[in-house]
Design a protein around this motif. Sequence first.
Motif, PDB file in Angstrom:
ATOM      1  N   SER A 117     -19.322   7.960  15.835  1.00  0.00           N
ATOM      2  CA  SER A 117     -17.902   7.308  15.459  1.00  0.00           C
ATOM      3  C   SER A 117     -16.912   8.171  14.768  1.00  0.00           C
ATOM      4  CB  SER A 117     -18.417   5.991  14.527  1.00  0.00           C
ATOM      5  OG  SER A 117     -19.052   5.125  15.026  1.00  0.00           O
ATOM      6  N   ARG A 118     -15.872   7.889  14.994  1.00  0.00           N
ATOM      7  CA  ARG A 118     -14.796   8.715  14.331  1.00  0.00           C
ATOM      8  C   ARG A 118     -13.636   7.440  13.876  1.00  0.00           C
ATOM      9  NH1 ARG A 118     -13.341   8.668  19.437  1.00  0.00           N
ATOM     10  NH2 ARG A 118     -11.068   8.402  19.969  1.00  0.00           N
ATOM     11  N   VAL A 119     -12.853   7.954  12.741  1.00  0.00           N
ATOM     12  CA  VAL A 119     -12.021   7.044  12.243  1.00  0.00           C
ATOM     13  C   VAL A 119     -10.723   7.562  12.563  1.00  0.00           C
ATOM     14  CG1 VAL A 119     -11.209   6.019  10.108  1.00  0.00           C
ATOM     15  CG2 VAL A 119     -13.529   6.391  10.229  1.00  0.00           C
ATOM     16  N   ASP A 120      -9.758   6.780  13.392  1.00  0.00           N
ATOM     17  CA  ASP A 120      -8.600   7.194  13.738  1.00  0.00           C
ATOM     18  C   ASP A 120      -7.346   6.566  12.854  1.00  0.00           C
ATOM     19  OD1 ASP A 120      -9.230   8.793  15.945  1.00  0.00           O
ATOM     20  OD2 ASP A 120      -9.440   7.010  17.037  1.00  0.00           O
ATOM     21  N   ASP A 121      -7.761   5.557  12.357  1.00  0.00           N
ATOM     22  CA  ASP A 121      -6.974   4.859  11.345  1.00  0.00           C
ATOM     23  C   ASP A 121      -7.712   3.828  10.451  1.00  0.00           C
ATOM     24  OD1 ASP A 121      -4.230   4.177  10.243  1.00  0.00           O
ATOM     25  OD2 ASP A 121      -3.626   2.783  11.956  1.00  0.00           O
ATOM     26  N   ILE A 122      -6.833   3.453   9.302  1.00  0.00           N
ATOM     27  CA  ILE A 122      -7.453   2.168   8.661  1.00  0.00           C
ATOM     28  C   ILE A 122      -6.314   1.240   8.565  1.00  0.00           C
ATOM     29  CG2 ILE A 122      -9.159   3.557   7.181  1.00  0.00           C
ATOM     30  CD1 ILE A 122      -7.223   3.589   5.227  1.00  0.00           C
ATOM     31  N   GLU A 123      -6.897  -0.034   8.495  1.00  0.00           N
ATOM     32  CA  GLU A 123      -5.979  -1.199   8.006  1.00  0.00           C
ATOM     33  C   GLU A 123      -6.297  -1.908   6.989  1.00  0.00           C
ATOM     34  OE1 GLU A 123      -5.706  -3.773  11.609  1.00  0.00           O
ATOM     35  OE2 GLU A 123      -5.078  -2.205  12.799  1.00  0.00           O
ATOM     36  N   PHE A 124      -5.400  -2.007   6.003  1.00  0.00           N
ATOM     37  CA  PHE A 124      -5.741  -2.621   4.851  1.00  0.00           C
ATOM     38  C   PHE A 124      -5.907  -4.089   4.869  1.00  0.00           C
ATOM     39  CE2 PHE A 124      -4.789   1.595   3.097  1.00  0.00           C
ATOM     40  CZ  PHE A 124      -5.401   1.742   1.872  1.00  0.00           C
ATOM     41  N   VAL A 125      -6.799  -4.753   4.333  1.00  0.00           N
ATOM     42  CA  VAL A 125      -6.926  -6.067   4.516  1.00  0.00           C
ATOM     43  C   VAL A 125      -6.414  -6.618   3.151  1.00  0.00           C
ATOM     44  CG1 VAL A 125      -8.546  -8.304   4.716  1.00  0.00           C
ATOM     45  CG2 VAL A 125      -8.835  -6.204   6.202  1.00  0.00           C
ATOM     46  N   LYS A 180      -8.187   6.673   3.187  1.00  0.00           N
ATOM     47  CA  LYS A 180      -8.603   7.342   4.766  1.00  0.00           C
ATOM     48  C   LYS A 180      -9.487   7.970   4.704  1.00  0.00           C
ATOM     49  CE  LYS A 180      -7.175   8.248   9.252  1.00  0.00           C
ATOM     50  NZ  LYS A 180      -6.385   9.445   9.837  1.00  0.00           N
ATOM     51  N   ALA A 181      -9.239   9.071   3.594  1.00  0.00           N
ATOM     52  CA  ALA A 181     -10.121  10.303   3.630  1.00  0.00           C
ATOM     53  C   ALA A 181     -11.378   9.973   3.081  1.00  0.00           C
ATOM     54  CB  ALA A 181      -9.397  11.268   2.526  1.00  0.00           C
ATOM     55  N   GLU A 182     -11.593   8.714   2.187  1.00  0.00           N
ATOM     56  CA  GLU A 182     -12.780   8.243   1.684  1.00  0.00           C
ATOM     57  C   GLU A 182     -13.636   7.580   2.533  1.00  0.00           C
ATOM     58  OE1 GLU A 182     -11.778   5.504  -1.561  1.00  0.00           O
ATOM     59  OE2 GLU A 182     -11.491   6.971  -2.880  1.00  0.00           O
ATOM     60  N   ILE A 183     -12.990   6.925   3.820  1.00  0.00           N
ATOM     61  CA  ILE A 183     -13.362   6.126   4.661  1.00  0.00           C
ATOM     62  C   ILE A 183     -14.195   7.154   5.803  1.00  0.00           C
ATOM     63  CG2 ILE A 183     -13.159   4.458   6.463  1.00  0.00           C
ATOM     64  CD1 ILE A 183     -13.265   3.225   3.655  1.00  0.00           C
ATOM     65  N   GLU A 184     -13.176   8.092   6.152  1.00  0.00           N
ATOM     66  CA  GLU A 184     -13.728   9.185   7.057  1.00  0.00           C
ATOM     67  C   GLU A 184     -15.027   9.945   6.565  1.00  0.00           C
ATOM     68  OE1 GLU A 184     -10.069  11.639   7.090  1.00  0.00           O
ATOM     69  OE2 GLU A 184      -9.404  10.744   9.038  1.00  0.00           O
ATOM     70  N   VAL A 234       0.907  -1.064   0.042  1.00  0.00           N
ATOM     71  CA  VAL A 234      -0.011  -0.005  -0.171  1.00  0.00           C
ATOM     72  C   VAL A 234       1.046   1.089  -0.082  1.00  0.00           C
ATOM     73  CG1 VAL A 234      -1.655   1.182   1.276  1.00  0.00           C
ATOM     74  CG2 VAL A 234      -1.903  -1.226   1.299  1.00  0.00           C
ATOM     75  N   THR A 235       0.699   1.846  -0.996  1.00  0.00           N
ATOM     76  CA  THR A 235       1.653   3.226  -1.126  1.00  0.00           C
ATOM     77  C   THR A 235       1.167   4.416  -0.246  1.00  0.00           C
ATOM     78  OG1 THR A 235       0.027   4.138  -2.966  1.00  0.00           O
ATOM     79  CG2 THR A 235       1.902   2.762  -3.795  1.00  0.00           C
ATOM     80  N   VAL A 236       1.815   5.232   0.125  1.00  0.00           N
ATOM     81  CA  VAL A 236       1.517   6.355   0.881  1.00  0.00           C
ATOM     82  C   VAL A 236       0.301   7.033   0.509  1.00  0.00           C
ATOM     83  CG1 VAL A 236       1.979   8.650   2.052  1.00  0.00           C
ATOM     84  CG2 VAL A 236       3.613   6.682   2.140  1.00  0.00           C
ATOM     85  N   GLN A 237       0.236   7.329  -0.976  1.00  0.00           N
ATOM     86  CA  GLN A 237      -0.825   8.080  -1.596  1.00  0.00           C
ATOM     87  C   GLN A 237      -2.123   7.290  -1.371  1.00  0.00           C
ATOM     88  OE1 GLN A 237      -0.423   9.002  -5.726  1.00  0.00           O
ATOM     89  NE2 GLN A 237      -2.334   9.646  -5.923  1.00  0.00           N
ATOM     90  N   GLU A 238      -2.197   5.874  -1.674  1.00  0.00           N
ATOM     91  CA  GLU A 238      -3.386   5.230  -1.633  1.00  0.00           C
ATOM     92  C   GLU A 238      -3.890   4.931  -0.074  1.00  0.00           C
ATOM     93  OE1 GLU A 238      -4.707   0.379  -2.428  1.00  0.00           O
ATOM     94  OE2 GLU A 238      -2.580   0.700  -2.342  1.00  0.00           O
ATOM     95  N   TYR A 239      -3.018   4.883   0.932  1.00  0.00           N
ATOM     96  CA  TYR A 239      -3.356   5.022   2.328  1.00  0.00           C
ATOM     97  C   TYR A 239      -4.193   6.301   2.376  1.00  0.00           C
ATOM     98  CZ  TYR A 239      -3.283   5.555   7.208  1.00  0.00           C
ATOM     99  OH  TYR A 239      -3.945   5.848   8.744  1.00  0.00           O
ATOM    100  N   THR A 240      -3.597   7.495   2.027  1.00  0.00           N
ATOM    101  CA  THR A 240      -4.275   8.888   2.455  1.00  0.00           C
ATOM    102  C   THR A 240      -5.464   8.830   1.671  1.00  0.00           C
ATOM    103  OG1 THR A 240      -1.811   9.431   2.483  1.00  0.00           O
ATOM    104  CG2 THR A 240      -3.547  11.127   2.260  1.00  0.00           C
TER     105      THR A 240
END
Length: 194
Positions: free
Chosen positions: A152-160, A77-81, A68-74
């Motif tokens: 609810s709030r999203v503090d982090d995401i973990e990729f499965v 995470k924004a989409e999930i928030e 997972v790239t930094v860009q993909e994570y960022t």
Amino acid sequence: MWYAIIELNKMKTLILIIPLIGLLSCASKPESPQPVAAPPIVAEAPPAEPVPEPVAAPVEEVFDPATVTVQEYTVTKAEIERFVTALNGIVKAGNYNGWLAYLAKAYIDEISSPEFLDRMSKTAPRLVSQKIVLKSAQDYFNHVIVPSRANSRVDDIEFVTHTRVKAITENRITKERLRLYELERIDDLWKIVN
């Protein structure tokens, strides 16, 4: 001469007697008729079916979160928030049908099953203490989701996988990481799958 005549008569008698003995032996020993043997039945082997090549079980790729790239994570995470913020508004409003639109079909089926509802009724501490028995997915929404997920709030995401993530919230006091939702991108939309 008599001797020759007698010998000749003996021979004539013998010539007549031998076939007679043969006839008598046949007559004295009747032969049972031999059954006519039917031609042997040759079973035709069914046409040989081709033996299928063994099919190897699909190799399930092991997902490496390091891919997972930094860009993909960022971006994810924004989409999930945004997803969770919109969902919070629906939950606060008690909009059951709006909430269903955020769930994958398989998850709706799961939370509607009598087994799931019974298990939740018997194991969720608040339900047990208040003697609430869930009878439908709407009961689950009203008695479990609304009280626990409206803020609810999203503090982090973990990729499965690249298309499946866990939304993580962190307890501010204990710092315990808790899975808020598990989401999957289905038809280019995030849906709750667990």
